[in-house]
Design a protein around this motif. Structure first.
Motif, PDB file in Angstrom:
ATOM      1  N   GLU A 123       0.817  -1.210   0.000  1.00 19.06           N
ATOM      2  CA  GLU A 123       0.000   0.000   0.000  1.00 19.06           C
ATOM      3  C   GLU A 123       0.853   1.263   0.000  1.00 19.06           C
ATOM      4  N   GLY A 124       1.932   1.278   0.762  1.00 23.46           N
ATOM      5  CA  GLY A 124       2.655   2.520   0.945  1.00 23.46           C
ATOM      6  C   GLY A 124       3.989   2.619   0.257  1.00 23.46           C
ATOM      7  N   GLU A 125       4.571   1.492  -0.167  1.00 23.49           N
ATOM      8  CA  GLU A 125       5.934   1.539  -0.667  1.00 23.49           C
ATOM      9  C   GLU A 125       6.066   1.144  -2.130  1.00 23.49           C
ATOM     10  N   GLU A 126       5.233   0.202  -2.590  1.00 23.24           N
ATOM     11  CA  GLU A 126       5.409  -0.298  -3.948  1.00 23.24           C
ATOM     12  C   GLU A 126       5.039   0.780  -4.964  1.00 23.24           C
ATOM     13  N   THR A 127       5.819   0.839  -6.020  1.00 23.51           N
ATOM     14  CA  THR A 127       5.637   1.884  -7.022  1.00 23.51           C
ATOM     15  C   THR A 127       5.358   1.273  -8.391  1.00 23.51           C
ATOM     16  N   VAL A 128       5.198   2.149  -9.367  1.00 23.53           N
ATOM     17  CA  VAL A 128       4.888   1.736 -10.723  1.00 23.53           C
ATOM     18  C   VAL A 128       6.078   1.010 -11.344  1.00 23.53           C
ATOM     19  N   ARG A 129       5.801  -0.062 -12.081  1.00 23.71           N
ATOM     20  CA  ARG A 129       6.855  -0.782 -12.793  1.00 23.71           C
ATOM     21  C   ARG A 129       7.473   0.115 -13.855  1.00 23.71           C
ATOM     22  N   PRO A 130       8.799   0.110 -13.998  1.00 23.40           N
ATOM     23  CA  PRO A 130       9.416   0.913 -15.065  1.00 23.40           C
ATOM     24  C   PRO A 130       8.889   0.549 -16.446  1.00 23.40           C
ATOM     25  N   GLU A 131       8.655  -0.754 -16.706  1.00 26.27           N
ATOM     26  CA  GLU A 131       8.145  -1.173 -18.003  1.00 26.27           C
ATOM     27  C   GLU A 131       6.757  -0.607 -18.267  1.00 26.27           C
ATOM     28  N   TYR A 132       5.937  -0.563 -17.234  1.00 28.49           N
ATOM     29  CA  TYR A 132       4.592   0.013 -17.372  1.00 28.49           C
ATOM     30  C   TYR A 132       4.684   1.510 -17.646  1.00 28.49           C
ATOM     31  N   GLU A 133       5.553   2.175 -16.925  1.00 27.82           N
ATOM     32  CA  GLU A 133       5.683   3.620 -17.070  1.00 27.82           C
ATOM     33  C   GLU A 133       6.185   3.996 -18.454  1.00 27.82           C
ATOM     34  N   ALA A 134       7.045   3.156 -19.029  1.00 29.09           N
ATOM     35  CA  ALA A 134       7.597   3.461 -20.339  1.00 29.09           C
ATOM     36  C   ALA A 134       6.654   3.101 -21.477  1.00 29.09           C
ATOM     37  N   SER A 135       5.805   2.089 -21.269  1.00 29.94           N
ATOM     38  CA  SER A 135       4.958   1.607 -22.364  1.00 29.94           C
ATOM     39  C   SER A 135       3.614   2.323 -22.440  1.00 29.94           C
ATOM     40  N   VAL A 136       3.190   2.954 -21.363  1.00 25.75           N
ATOM     41  CA  VAL A 136       1.890   3.633 -21.340  1.00 25.75           C
ATOM     42  C   VAL A 136       2.108   5.114 -21.624  1.00 25.75           C
ATOM     43  N   SER A 137       1.472   5.606 -22.660  1.00 24.28           N
ATOM     44  CA  SER A 137       1.689   6.997 -23.069  1.00 24.28           C
ATOM     45  C   SER A 137       0.758   7.971 -22.362  1.00 24.28           C
ATOM     46  N   ARG A 138      -0.422   7.508 -21.957  1.00 26.71           N
ATOM     47  CA  ARG A 138      -1.366   8.406 -21.291  1.00 26.71           C
ATOM     48  C   ARG A 138      -0.910   8.697 -19.867  1.00 26.71           C
ATOM     49  N   ARG A 139      -1.193   9.897 -19.407  1.00 25.45           N
ATOM     50  CA  ARG A 139      -0.860  10.314 -18.053  1.00 25.45           C
ATOM     51  C   ARG A 139      -2.086  10.969 -17.419  1.00 25.45           C
ATOM     52  N   ARG A 140      -2.169  10.806 -16.101  1.00 25.22           N
ATOM     53  CA  ARG A 140      -3.195  11.514 -15.342  1.00 25.22           C
ATOM     54  C   ARG A 140      -2.683  11.719 -13.926  1.00 25.22           C
ATOM     55  N   THR A 141      -3.336  12.618 -13.198  1.00 25.50           N
ATOM     56  CA  THR A 141      -2.937  12.909 -11.830  1.00 25.50           C
ATOM     57  C   THR A 141      -3.561  11.895 -10.885  1.00 25.50           C
ATOM     58  N   ASN A 142      -2.728  11.253 -10.082  1.00 30.82           N
ATOM     59  CA  ASN A 142      -3.216  10.297  -9.105  1.00 30.82           C
ATOM     60  C   ASN A 142      -4.002  11.043  -8.029  1.00 30.82           C
ATOM     61  N   PRO A 143      -5.276  10.693  -7.803  1.00 32.35           N
ATOM     62  CA  PRO A 143      -6.070  11.430  -6.817  1.00 32.35           C
ATOM     63  C   PRO A 143      -5.582  11.261  -5.385  1.00 32.35           C
ATOM     64  N   VAL A 144      -4.799  10.228  -5.125  1.00 31.99           N
ATOM     65  CA  VAL A 144      -4.298   9.983  -3.767  1.00 31.99           C
ATOM     66  C   VAL A 144      -3.013  10.760  -3.520  1.00 31.99           C
ATOM     67  N   THR A 145      -2.038  10.591  -4.441  1.00 34.74           N
ATOM     68  CA  THR A 145      -0.736  11.243  -4.255  1.00 34.74           C
ATOM     69  C   THR A 145      -0.658  12.623  -4.898  1.00 34.74           C
ATOM     70  N   ASN A 146      -1.657  12.925  -5.754  1.00 34.49           N
ATOM     71  CA  ASN A 146      -1.675  14.199  -6.474  1.00 34.49           C
ATOM     72  C   ASN A 146      -0.443  14.367  -7.354  1.00 34.49           C
ATOM     73  N   ARG A 147       0.031  13.238  -7.901  1.00 37.14           N
ATOM     74  CA  ARG A 147       1.183  13.266  -8.789  1.00 37.14           C
ATOM     75  C   ARG A 147       0.816  12.626 -10.114  1.00 37.14           C
ATOM     76  N   GLU A 148       1.477  13.095 -11.160  1.00 39.94           N
ATOM     77  CA  GLU A 148       1.211  12.564 -12.486  1.00 39.94           C
ATOM     78  C   GLU A 148       1.836  11.184 -12.634  1.00 39.94           C
ATOM     79  N   GLU A 149       1.079  10.257 -13.191  1.00 45.45           N
ATOM     80  CA  GLU A 149       1.577   8.904 -13.389  1.00 45.45           C
ATOM     81  C   GLU A 149       0.885   8.277 -14.582  1.00 45.45           C
ATOM     82  N   PRO A 150       1.423   7.179 -15.116  1.00 40.09           N
ATOM     83  CA  PRO A 150       0.813   6.520 -16.285  1.00 40.09           C
ATOM     84  C   PRO A 150      -0.596   6.029 -15.959  1.00 40.09           C
ATOM     85  N   TYR A 151      -1.418   5.963 -17.015  1.00 39.80           N
ATOM     86  CA  TYR A 151      -2.819   5.585 -16.810  1.00 39.80           C
ATOM     87  C   TYR A 151      -3.319   4.834 -18.037  1.00 39.80           C
ATOM     88  N   VAL A 152      -3.985   3.682 -17.801  1.00 38.30           N
ATOM     89  CA  VAL A 152      -4.626   2.898 -18.859  1.00 38.30           C
ATOM     90  C   VAL A 152      -6.129   3.039 -18.686  1.00 38.30           C
TER      91      VAL A 152
END
Length: 947
Positions: free
Chosen positions: A475-504
Motif C-alpha cells: 500500500e505505501g511503498e510499492e511503485t509503478v513498474r518501469p516497463e509500465y511507465e515506459a509503455s503507457v503513453s497516457r498520463r493523469r494525476t493520481n487522486p491519492v498522491t496528487n502526482r502525475e503517473e501513467p494511466y490505462v
C-alpha cells in the motif's frame, strides 16, 4: 512530476558487518594485475577517452528525474567517481590467496563496498552499438551519484570478461533511502520480552535437537522503526557521536545499510538509467532504459550483487566462527546434515531479502504442518495392511469357490472374452489398502487440516510482516513498474498522491483482458485435448491387452494400461509446461499491469490454471468419470468416437486413481529434485572450467569472477518453487482419500526440497536481488481455493469412487446377518448374453473354459424387466445407495465448513503481542515527529536570538 519510487525497510540493526572485509585496509592489499595509484576522476572532469562523447542531456532514470544529482550539485557534494583499470601489471601476490580474494569484495581503496557488478565479454568484431550503450549507461549512472570501477579482461582468469563494479556512496544512499521510504530503527523493542508468556519462557528452558546453536547464531536486537527522513537525522548515535536530538539509531555508517539493502537501492538506479541519448520529446515515454534490457540484448552478459565470500572454510565454525554470512548460512542451513534443524529465517532474510525469506518461512511452516497428517496417513495405510486378510469382499473374490468362479462379461468389444472374477483377486486386495474405513476418517482429518493450515499461516504471516517491516509494503511503498511507465503513453494525476503517473483507460483494460481471456481459454482447451488423447490411449490399450492370448498380460491389462498412461501423461505435462510459461508471460505483458505485485499475481494465476488442468485433469477423469457412464451390457454408451468407454474393475477404480496419483506426484518430485541439483552444478562446472585452467598466480580468482561463473536465478524468481509446492498441496489435499500416503511423500520431498533450495541459493546461484514482499501473494488465495475444492473432491471420492457408501448401505440395509458376507454378489448384476449387441459378442468365447455361457455378471445394480425382455432397469438398492451418497456429501461438506468457520472464529489473524507492538511503534513514530518539530522550533528561536 516525480513520484516516490519503490522502497524497502531496514533490517534489524545489530548486523556485525562483513567479516570478509576485516583488516583489508590494514594490510593494504594490492590486487595482482591491478594498476597502482590510479587517480580517481570526478564525472565532471573525466579523463579524455575514459568515456566517448555523450550528450549532456542524457535522460535521467525513469521515476528519479533529477532527484539525486540535483541535490548533490546544490550541496556541493557531487562525489561520484569513475576509475579506469584497463592495463594490468604483473606483480607477484604478496598476500595469501584467500586474503586477496576477500579484498575483491571492495574497491581498490579497500574501503568502498561493491554493491553491484556488471559483466560483459567484448569481442573483436563487437557491434559498436553495444559499446555505446554501455558508455552512455555508465555515464548516466555516474550522473546519478554512483561510483564505478572498471576491470579489463586482462585481469580475469578466463581472459575474456570485463567487469564494472558499482558502489553507492553514503550521501547517495541517504538520499535514495528517503526517496524510497526506507524504514529506520527508532528505538530498541522494549516490549518483546514483556509479552512472552509463561509457557514460552518455560519451553525455552528445555533443550531441543531441532534448535539452532545460539552460540553460532546469536539473537539480533529488534527495533521499532519509522520511515527515514534526513531532516530528522541530526547526528550519529554511537560510540564516537552521541546527540540525543538524533531520531534514528545509526551506530556505524559501514553497517547501517546491509548488503541486501545497498544492492536493492543500487538496482533501483540501474533499472531506471537510460542507455541511449534521446531528445527531450522522446525522453519521457521511451523504452531504452534499465539494466535488465541491457542484459537481455547481451550488451552486458550479467548484472548481479556479490556474495559475501566463500561458502566453505578450512576451519571449524564452532572454534573460529563464521568467515562471512554466506559461510554461516551454508553451515547452518544448506548442508544436508542440517536437514532436521530449524531454518535461520532472519539470516536468510538479511542475506537474500524479504521475498526469499518469506518463501522459506512458508515452506518450512508447510513442511512442519505435514508431520501430523503424514503420521495419520501412515496409520491409515497400516490399518489397511493389517486388516487386508479380514476384508470379506476381497476374500470372497479370491477364495470363495462359488463367487470366485463367476463368469464376468467381456471388458471390451469382440477382442475380449469372458473371464473369472478370481482374476480380480490381486486388484481387490490392493484396493482395500486405500479403500477402508480408516481412509474415510483420514480424508475428514485432511479437510480440517487444510483449514487449520491456512488459518495458522495467516497468524504466522502477520508476525513476519511486523518483524520484517513489510506490513504496509504493497500500500505505501510499492511503485509503478518501469516497463509500465515506459509503455503507457497516457498520463493523469493520481487522486491519492496528487502526482502525475501513467494511466490505462477502462476501455483499453477491458479489451486487453478480453483478448487475454480468449487466448487463455483456447490454450486450456488444448490442454484438455492432450488429456483426451491420453484417455483414448487408455481405451485402445485396454482393449488390445484384454484381447491378448497370454493370460499373464490379460489379467494385468488394467494395471499395464494405467501405469503406461500415467507415464505418458507425466511426459506430456513436462513438455506442455515449457510452452505454456511463454504463453502466460505474453498474455500478462499484454494486460499492462501497474505494479510488480499485480504483474506477478496475474502471471501466477494464468500459469496455475494451465498447471491445474495439466496435472489434475487425468486424475479427475479417473476419479469422477471413468466407469460412471459406461452403460450396461446390451446398451453400452458409445458417444465417445463410437467407442465403448472404459470400465472399472469389480472392486472399483480407486486403485487406478492411486496409481495415477502416485506416478504423477512422486515422479514429478523426483524429476524436479534431480533437475534442481544437477542442472545448476553442470552450468557452474561448464562456466568455471575455463577460469580454473588459468594457473597463473599473477591473477586473483576474484569474487566477482567466481560469482559470474555461477548459475543465474531463473528470470521468474521464486515462481517455479511456489508452483511446485502448490501443485503438491493439491495432490495432498484434493485426492488424499485415494492416496493416504501422499502427505508422507510430500513431507519427505519437502525436507529434501528445503536443503536443495538452500544449497542452490547459497552455492550454485549468483546472489539474487534482495527483493521485498509483504506476503506470499496470490498463492494464498490459490491455496484457499484448492482447500475448498479438496472438501468437495474428497467427499465425492468417498461417496462415488470408493466402495465405502455401498458397503454401509448393504451392511445396515440388506445384509441378513449385519456383516459384509454376500456383498460381492450384491454389487454384481446378471445379464443374458443373448441380448448382446453384435459388436459386443466376443470373437473367442473360450468354450473349453467357460462352456456354453448363457449369462454373465457385471458391476452395477440392474435387474431384468419381466414385462420387457432384454430391457434392464435400476434396482431399488441403486436408489438407496445414490441417496446415501448424496446425503454423505452434504453432511461431509457442512461439517467441514462449520469446523472451518469455528477455527476462523477462535484463531485471530494477528497475535495479540504483535498488535501491541504495532501500537507501540506507531506511538513512538508520532513522538519522533513531535520531537523533531520541537527541536526545529528551538533551533529557529536560538538562531533568531543570536542574530
Amino acid at each position: 512530476m516525480a513520484r516516490v519510487p519503490i522502497g524497502f525497510e531496514l533490517q534489524e540493526e545489530g548486523h556485525k558487518g562483513d567479516p570478509a572485509l576485516i583488516n583489508v585496509t590494514q594490510i593494504n592489499v594490492n590486487y595482482p594485475g591491478y594498476p597502482q595509484d590510479q587517480p580517481e576522476v570526478a564525472p565532471g572532469g573525466s579523463e579524455p577517452g575514459l568515456y566517448p562523447s555523450v550528450s549532456d542531456n542524457s535522460p535521467a532514470p525513469i521515476g528519479f528525474e533529477g532527484h539525486v544529482q540535483s541535490e548533490l550539485k546544490e550541496n556541493g557534494e557531487d562525489n561520484s567517481v569513475s576509475v579506469n583499470m584497463d592495463s594490468p601489471q604483473n606483480e607477484e601476490a604478496g598476500e595469501d590467496e584467500m586474503i586477496n580474494e576477500k579484498a575483491t569484495l571492495v574497491f581498490r581503496d579497500g574501503k568502498r563496498k561493491i554493491d553491484y557488478v556488471l559483466a560483459y565479454e567484448p569481442e573483436d568484431n563487437e557491434d559498436l552499438k553495444k559499446e555505446q550503450r554501455r558508455n552512455t549507461f555508465e555515464k548516466n549512472l555516474i550522473e546519478e551519484g554512483l561510483e564505478l570501477e572498471h576491470e579489463g579482461k586482462e585481469t580475469s582468469k578466463n581472459g575474456k570478461t570485463c567487469f564494472t563494479k558499482v558502489h553507492v556512496p553514503w550521501e547517495t544512499m541517504l538520499r535514495y533511502a528517503e526517496l524510497l521510504n526506507v524504514k529506520m530503527p527508532l528505538a530498541v523493542n522494549d516490549m518483546e520480552t514483556q509479552l512472552e508468556s509463561c509457557f514460552e519462557n518455560c519451553w525455552k528452558k528445555f533443550p531441543s535437537p531441532f534448535e539452532l546453536d545460539e552460540d553460532l547464531l546469536p539473537e539480533e536486537p529488534n527495533y521499532f522503526t519509522a520511515p527515514f527522513n534526513r531532516s530528522r537525522m541530526d547526528q550519529y548515535i554511537g560510540v564516537e557521536y552521541i546527540d540525543k536530538e538524533g531520531q534514528f539509531v545509526i551506530k556505524d555508517k559501514d553497517t547501517f545499510f546491509t548488503h541486501a539493502q545497498r544492492s536493492k537501492i543500487c538496482y533501483e538506479i540501474l533499472s531506471r538509467a537510460h542507455f541511449l541519448d534521446l531528445d527531450d520529446d522522446d525522453d519521457k515515454f521511451n523504452k531504452k532504459f534499465g539494466v535488465r534490457k541491457l542484459v537481455d540484448n547481451q550488451t552486458y552478459n550479467a548484472a548481479y550483487p556479490l556474495h559475501d565470500g566463500r561458502y566453505h572454510s578450512d576451519h571449524s565454525l564452532l572454534t573460529v566462527g563464521k568467515d562471512n554470512d554466506r559461510h554461516l548460512l551454508y553451515e547452518l542451513w544448506a548442508r544436508p546434515g542440517r536437514w532436521y534443524k530449524y531454518q535461520p529465517l532472519d539470516q536468510i532474510r538479511g542475506y537474500f531479502g524479504e521475498k526469499v525469506g518469506i518463501y522459506f518461512s512458508w515452506l518450512g511452516f508447510y513442511t512442519s504442518m505435514l508431520i501430523p497428517v503424514a503420521i495419520a496417513g501412515v496409520v491409515a495405510f497400516i490399518y489397511g495392511l493389517a486388516t487386508i486378510m479380514d476384508d470379506v469382499p476381497s476374500t470372497e473374490i479370491c477364495e470363495d469357490p462359488v463367487i470366485s468362479n463367476y463368469t464376468m462379461c467381456p471388458m471390451c468389444d469382440q477382442r475380449c472374452s469372458y473371464w473369472h472374477l478370481s482374476d480380480s483377486c490381486t486388484y481387490s486386495r490392493a484396493t482395500y489398502l486405500f479403500d477402508n474405513p480408516a481412509t474415510v476418517c483420514f480424508a475428514i482429518v485432511m479437510a480440517l487440516w487444510a483449514s487449520f493450515f491456512l488459518e495458522f499461516w495467516k497468524r504466522r504471516q502477520a508476525e513476519i510482516e511486523y518483524e520484517w517491516d513489510v506490513a504496509d509494503f504493497e500500500e505505501g511503498e510499492e511503485t509503478v513498474r518501469p516497463e509500465y511507465e515506459a509503455s503507457v503513453s497516457r498520463r493523469r494525476t493520481n487522486p491519492v498522491t496528487n502526482r502525475e503517473e501513467p494511466y490505462v483507460p477502462g476501455w483499453s483494460k477491458g479489451f486487453r483482458y478480453f483478448t487475454s481471456f480468449s487466448i487463455l481459454l483456447f490454450f486450456l482447451a488444448l490442454v484438455l485435448a492432450a488429456v483426451f488423447s491420453v484417455i483414448l490411449y487408455r481405451i485402445v490399450m485396454s482393449a488390445i491387452l484384454y484381447g491378448n492370448s497370454e493370460s499373464i498380460i490379460k489379467t494385468r491389462a488394467s494395471f499395464i494400461s494405467s501405469i503406461s498412461a500415467a507415464c505418458i501423461n507425466l511426459v506430456i505435462i513436462l513438455i506442455l509446461n515449457m510452452f505454456y510459461q511463454r504463453v502466460a508471460y505474453f498474455l500478462t505483458e499484454l494486460e499492462q499491469h501497474r505494479t510488480l505485485t499485480e504483474w506477478e499475481d496475474a502471471f501466477t494465476f494464468k500459469m496455475f490454471l494451465f498447471q491445474f488442468v495439466n496435472f489434475y485433469s487425468s486424475i479427475f477423469y479417473i476419479a469422477f468419470f471413468k466407469g460412471k457412464f459406461v452403460g450396461r451390457p446390451g446398451d453400452y454408451n458409445r458417444s465417445l468416437l463410437d467407442k465403448r468407454q472404459e470400465e472399472c474393475d469389480p472392486s472399483g477404480c480407486l486403485i487406478e486413481l492411486c496409481i495415477q496419483l502416485g506416478i504423477v506426484m512422486v515422479g514429478k518430485q523426483i524429476i524436479n529434485n534431480v533437475k534442481e541439483i544437477l542442472i545448476p552444478k553442470l552450468m557452474v562446472w561448464f562456466r568455471s572450467r575455463q577460469s580454473l585452467k588459468e594457473t597463473s598466480e599473477e591473477k586473483v580468482y576474484s569474487r566477482w569472477e567466481q560469482d559470474y561463473n555461477l548459475a543465474s536465478m531463473p528470470a521468474l524468481g521464486l515462481f517455479d518453487e511456489y508452483l511446485e509446492m502448490v501443485i503438491q498441496y493439491g495432490f495432498v489435499t484434493i485426492f488424499v482419500a485415494a492416496f493416504p500416503l501422499a502427505p508422507l511423500f510430500a513431507l519427505l520431498n519437502n525436507v529434501i526440497e528445503i536443503r536443495v533450495d538452500a544449497y542452490k541459493f547459497t552455492t550454485q546461484w549468483k546472489r539474487p536481488l534482495a527483493e521485498r514482499a509483504q506476503d506470499i501473494g496470490i498463492w494464498f488465495g490459490i491455496l484457499r481455493g484448492i482447500s475448498a475444492i479438496a472438501v468437495i473432491s474428497n467427499a465425492a471420492i468417498i461417496a462415488f469412487t470408493s466402495e465405502f457408501i455401498p458397503k454401509l448401505v448393504y451392511l445396515y440395509g440388506y445384509s441378513p446377518d449385519q456383516t459384509l458376507s454376500g456383498y460381492t454378489n450384491f454389487s454384481l448384476s446378471e445379464f443374458k448374453v443373448q441380448y448382446f449387441a453384435p459388436q459386443s459378442v466376443p470373437d473367442d468365447p473360450k468354450m473349453e473354459i467357460f462352456g456354453n455361457v448363457t449369462q454373465c455378471r457385471y458391476r452395477g445394480y440392474f435387474a431384468d424387466d419381466p414385462s420387457s425382455p432384454g430391457e434392464y432397469k435400476y434396482t431399488m438398492a441403486y436408489w438407496h445407495i445414490l441417496a446415501a451418497k448424496l446425503a454423505f456429501v452434504v453432511v461431509f461438506e457442512n461439517l467441514v465448513v462449520f469446523c472451518t468457520w469455528l477455527v476462523m472464529y477462535l484463531v485471530p489473524d494477528m497475535p495479540y503481542k504483535v498488535k501491541l507492538q504495532m501500537l507501540r511503534e506507531n506511538f513512538l513514530a508520532k513522538e519522533a515527529l513531535f520531537s523533531a518539530d520541537s527541536i526545529q522550533k528551538q533551533r529557529e528561536r536560538k538562531n533568531a536570538s543570536s542574530n
